[in-house]
Scaffold this motif. Structure first.
Motif, short mmCIF file in Angstrom:
data_model
loop_
_atom_site.label_atom_id
_atom_site.label_comp_id
_atom_site.label_asym_id
_atom_site.label_seq_id
_atom_site.Cartn_x
_atom_site.Cartn_y
_atom_site.Cartn_z
N GLU A 23 0.85 -1.20 0.00
CA GLU A 23 0.00 0.00 0.00
C GLU A 23 0.89 1.25 0.00
N ALA A 24 1.88 1.26 0.89
CA ALA A 24 2.78 2.43 1.01
C ALA A 24 3.62 2.59 -0.26
N ALA A 25 4.09 1.48 -0.83
CA ALA A 25 4.94 1.56 -2.02
C ALA A 25 4.18 2.16 -3.20
N LEU A 26 2.92 1.74 -3.36
CA LEU A 26 2.13 2.25 -4.49
C LEU A 26 1.78 3.72 -4.28
N LYS A 27 1.47 4.08 -3.03
CA LYS A 27 1.22 5.51 -2.74
C LYS A 27 2.48 6.33 -2.98
N MET A 28 3.62 5.74 -2.61
CA MET A 28 4.91 6.43 -2.78
C MET A 28 5.15 6.71 -4.27
N ALA A 29 4.84 5.69 -5.09
CA ALA A 29 5.03 5.86 -6.54
C ALA A 29 4.15 6.99 -7.06
N ARG A 30 2.90 7.02 -6.58
CA ARG A 30 2.00 8.07 -7.06
C ARG A 30 2.46 9.44 -6.56
N GLN A 31 2.86 9.49 -5.30
CA GLN A 31 3.31 10.78 -4.76
C GLN A 31 4.56 11.27 -5.48
N TYR A 32 5.43 10.31 -5.86
CA TYR A 32 6.65 10.69 -6.60
C TYR A 32 6.27 11.50 -7.84
N TRP A 33 5.28 11.00 -8.60
CA TRP A 33 4.91 11.69 -9.84
C TRP A 33 4.22 13.02 -9.53
N ALA A 34 3.44 13.05 -8.47
CA ALA A 34 2.79 14.32 -8.09
C ALA A 34 3.85 15.36 -7.73
N GLU A 35 4.88 14.91 -6.99
CA GLU A 35 5.97 15.83 -6.59
C GLU A 35 6.72 16.33 -7.82
N ARG A 36 6.77 15.47 -8.85
CA ARG A 36 7.47 15.86 -10.09
C ARG A 36 6.57 16.65 -11.04
N GLY A 37 5.41 17.07 -10.56
CA GLY A 37 4.50 17.89 -11.38
C GLY A 37 3.68 17.11 -12.38
N LYS A 38 3.55 15.77 -12.13
CA LYS A 38 2.75 14.95 -13.05
C LYS A 38 1.68 14.18 -12.28
N PRO A 39 0.72 14.89 -11.70
CA PRO A 39 -0.29 14.20 -10.87
C PRO A 39 -1.18 13.26 -11.67
N GLY A 40 -1.21 13.43 -12.98
CA GLY A 40 -2.04 12.55 -13.82
C GLY A 40 -1.48 11.14 -13.93
N LYS A 41 -0.21 10.95 -13.53
CA LYS A 41 0.35 9.59 -13.59
C LYS A 41 -0.06 8.85 -12.31
N HIS A 42 -1.17 8.17 -12.38
CA HIS A 42 -1.72 7.56 -11.16
C HIS A 42 -2.05 6.08 -11.32
N LYS A 43 -2.04 5.55 -12.56
CA LYS A 43 -2.49 4.16 -12.73
C LYS A 43 -1.39 3.17 -12.37
N ILE A 44 -1.84 1.99 -12.02
CA ILE A 44 -0.92 0.90 -11.68
C ILE A 44 -1.14 -0.23 -12.68
N ILE A 45 -0.05 -0.87 -13.07
CA ILE A 45 -0.14 -2.10 -13.87
C ILE A 45 0.43 -3.23 -13.02
#
Ligand SMILES: Cc1ncc(COP(=O)(O)O)c(C=O)c1O
Length: 448
Positions: A107-129
């Motif tokens: 749960e934390a790892a996937l949230k971390m991945a999403r937050q990483y993209w949000a911090e990089r100015g790409k909040p639209g990158k939210h999907k997981i495969i």
């Protein structure tokens, strides 16, 4: 009749033996019956049961200080465990977030991945495969990323959509080793990213060596190089879920190590503390950590027991014990003996495959060995086999439903200290329990 209980167990229809002690690979119940624990409980007791050094180290820490809030303070066991682990992980995975279960870590790892993209100015990158078959845990996001329909069915509507690609599953794949097989080569990931749109994909999550879902299926040697290249080409983070296959189980500290690839984020759990306390971890690369540190400066995943001295002290003692006793090297050398001896089970009727690496092995049962036809699900072959094995004094991990809703497996993943003669005992009890299971299936008129 079993004694009345006030405990709400997971399985409510059958009484459970009450275990009162454990030593090495053996468990003993209150009736004095002994069991050979051939799957470390749930791939957890990697060092064996009853290791006094771990209990003593945790006891000393509890006397000194059991709990501090990880947002307000640091503590010695957390610092030392992180330092130990950073020397054992693939180079570059050097920051550790400690939690208590594999599901929490995923749960934390996937949230971390999403937050990483949000911090990089790409909040639209939210999907997981993710992959099917595959399992990443039982909290809602981790369950969403798990291809286990019978766990998910009751929670429809609460789970988020996760795109799935086929997991490499050599025994069942029809490709017969074709180099361009999408599932076995990893190229299916690229097709999925393009379909979803790379601008919307945050991360790909996979178990480097299959756990319970594909019964220790080992991907091709170049699989993760391909995955890494695809992730890099499309700006997708690679999350390696090593909750089951990490912490030495495959004969390397991490299963991904054999593939020479470094993920962006890794999860660890289960065997990280050898089962002495509930401990898991998310290992982050400098890239991910740096984006959050230099951005908002905080990871939005607070949990009361994260980084607690009690849990970290067990992890620290377990990791040092593994190092001191060379248990990862032992998981490799004795693991090779285990794999060889288990592969002899393939000569039994109804055993389609035996596979794995190190101390992680899977045995797949089939109604027809040539066609690889699974048994009918209503026969509950995996569960029936595990019950028969337990009656014989052998503990295995059953799994079912991995192949188009059917399919039966048993996993063998003993403590790394298992001896050659205990391996012989595992194989002999396994055969006995399986032949008994086959007799029951035949008696039900479901096999000739
Ligand atoms: C690969 C993998 N990830 C995550 C989990 C979830 O771990 P836990 O059951 O500790 O929450 C599991 C559990 O079996 C697992 O095998």
């Amino acid at each position: 009749m079993s004694a009345p209980t006030s405990v709400f167990y997971r399985s409510l229809k059958k009484p459970l033996p009450r275990i009162v002690s454990g030593q090495g690979c053996r468990l003993t119940d209150d009736a004095g019956k002994r069991y050979l624990d051939a799957c470390g409980g749930a791939f957890v007791a990697n060092l064996g049961h009853g290791v006094k050094e771990i209990a003593q180290a945790v006891g000393r820490q509890l006397e000194q200080v059991a709990y501090v809030n990880g947002t307000a303070f640091t503590n010695e066991p957390a610092e030392e465990l992180a330092a130990e682990l950073s020397g054992l992980m693939p180079k570059g995975l050097g920051k550790f977030y400690f939690l208590s279960s594999g599901s929490e870590a995923v749960e934390a790892a996937l949230k971390m991945a999403r937050q990483y993209w949000a911090e990089r100015g790409k909040p639209g990158k939210h999907k997981i495969i993710a992959r099917t078959p595959g399992y990443h845990g039982n909290t809602l996001l981790a369950l969403s990323a798990s291809a286990r329909e019978h766990y998910k069915a009751a929670y429809a509507g609460w789970l988020v959509p996760v795109a799935m690609i086929p997991a490499p599953y050599p025994y069942r794949c029809s490709c017969q080793g074709a180099p361009d097989c999408p599932a076995c080569s990893g190229s299916a990931l690229e097709a999925a990213i393009l379909k979803e749109g790379a601008d919307s994909v945050a991360a790909f999550i996979a178990e480097p060596v299959g756990g319970s879902s594909t019964g220790a299926s080992v991907p091709r040697p170049d699989y993760y190089r391909r995955v890494r290249d695809i992730c890099d080409a499309h700006g997708v983070l690679f999350v390696a879920d090593e909750v089951l296959c990490g912490a030495g189980r495959t004969g390397r500290w991490t299963a991904i190590e054999r593939y020479g690839v470094v993920p962006d984020i890794m999860t660890l759990g289960k065997g990280l503390s050898g089962g002495y306390v509930p401990l898991s971890a998310v290992a982050a690369s400098e890239k991910v950590y740096g984006a959050i540190k230099d951005g908002s400066g905080a990871f939005n995943h607070a949990q009361t027991f994260s980084h607690a001295p009690s849990i970290c002290s067990a992890g620290l003692a377990a990791v040092r014990y593994i190092k001191q006793h060379n248990l990862v090297a032992r998981a490799e050398s004795v693991g090779a003996v285990l794999q060889k001896k288990l592969s002899a089970l393939k000569s039994l009727p109804g055993v389609g495959d035996a596979r794995g690496v190190g101390m992680l092995a899977g045995v797949e049962f089939v109604a027809d060995k040539t066609e690889k036809t699974p048994f009918a699900r209503e026969l509950k072959v995996a569960e029936r086999f595990a019950d028969n094995a337990r009656e014989e004094g052998l503990i295995v991990w059953p799994n079912y439903g991995q192949w188009r809703g059917a399919g039966d497996l048993a996993l063998i993943a003993p403590p790394f200290i298992i001896t050659d003669s205990e391996i012989d005992e595992v194989v002999s009890l396994f055969s006995k329990a399986w032949l008994k299971t086959l007799d029951q299936i035949k008696a039900a008129g479901r096999m000739s």
